[in-house]
Design an enzyme around this catalytic site. Structure first.
Site, mmCIF file in Angstrom:
data_model
loop_
_atom_site.group_PDB
_atom_site.id
_atom_site.type_symbol
_atom_site.label_atom_id
_atom_site.label_comp_id
_atom_site.label_asym_id
_atom_site.label_seq_id
_atom_site.Cartn_x
_atom_site.Cartn_y
_atom_site.Cartn_z
ATOM 1 N N CYS A 82 3.644 -4.441 6.527
ATOM 2 C CA CYS A 82 3.208 -4.232 5.142
ATOM 3 C C CYS A 82 4.386 -3.853 4.244
ATOM 4 O O CYS A 82 5.475 -3.507 4.707
ATOM 5 C CB CYS A 82 2.149 -3.137 5.088
ATOM 6 S SG CYS A 82 0.557 -3.640 5.775
ATOM 7 N N HIS A 116 0.826 -1.204 0.000
ATOM 8 C CA HIS A 116 0.000 0.000 0.000
ATOM 9 C C HIS A 116 0.864 1.261 0.000
ATOM 10 O O HIS A 116 2.056 1.225 0.308
ATOM 11 C CB HIS A 116 -0.963 0.020 1.195
ATOM 12 C CG HIS A 116 -0.306 0.169 2.533
ATOM 13 N ND1 HIS A 116 0.022 1.395 3.072
ATOM 14 C CD2 HIS A 116 0.075 -0.746 3.453
ATOM 15 C CE1 HIS A 116 0.578 1.226 4.263
ATOM 16 N NE2 HIS A 116 0.621 -0.069 4.515
#
Length: 208
Positions: free
Chosen positions: A182, A165
């Site tokens: 992430c 992301h």
């Protein structure tokens, strides 16, 4: 005067790396005291009530050093642009987000051809990014983490709560920070394009 426009060398790299840590510079280090560096120094000086010369004197340097930490090799020499390494063999067929921890890059590949390469950042030691072969199982354009209450725009989830992301923190601080596991992308326009191309079910390979 310590450094000013036109100067080059390792000291200028350190200046630029520290300016990145303080979110006044967002590219490099290049080792060249160029126009963006001068503008960043001038902004830093203005914010702290120092003479807005755009050149670094002892007072400017001491203030910046107190606000930042000594940059390591990655911040000095590699974060300005690290070439992607050879794709993992598992990335050579199909539609794949091929993510290398060693070069800190993400390749978007289809049938062995690289369509896009992006710098990425990973989790810390406490919350490492998992390695292995995964699949994109969910896409969320305007996602907000329920665990950390932080925005995760253009999230493409591949392993539990771990996703590729956009990260505004990565864009501002570079590799001075880390994710909670992430894969962070700092180029918002690029990940917007990537988000539009990646499909649910596409393969994700995270490797060294």
């Amino acid at each position: 005067m310590l450094w000013s426009r036109g100067d080059t060398g390792r000291d200028v790299r350190e200046l630029q790396a520290r300016l990145r840590q303080a979110a006044w510079l967002f590219h490099g280090p290049t080792g060249r005291y160029d126009a963006p560096t001068e503008k960043a120094v001038r902004g830093f000086q203005a914010k702290r009530g120092l003479p807005r010369t755009g050149s670094v004197d002892a007072a400017t340097w001491q203030r910046l050093v107190r606000m930042t930490r000594e940059p390591g090799k990655w911040e000095l020499y590699l974060m300005g642009g690290q070439p992607a390494d050879t794709p993992d063999p598992r990335c050579r067929t199909g539609r794949v987000l091929c993510i290398s921890k060693s070069s800190r890059t993400l390749r978007w590949m289809i049938d062995g051809r690289t369509l896009m390469t992006l710098p990425v950042r990973f989790g810390s030691r406490g919350t490492p990014t998992r390695e292995g072969i995964f699949r994109v199982y969910w896409k969320s354009r305007h996602h907000v983490s329920t665990l950390y209450d932080s925005p995760m725009p253009y999230a493409m989830f591949f392993s539990g709560g771990q996703a590729v992301h956009y990260s505004a923190d990565f864009a501002a601080r570079g590799y001075a920070g880390a994710s909670h596991g992430c894969v962070n992308v700092r180029d918002e326009a690029a990940i917007a394009r990537l988000f539009g191309q990646v499909r649910k079910g596409d393969k994700v390979v995270v490797h060294w």
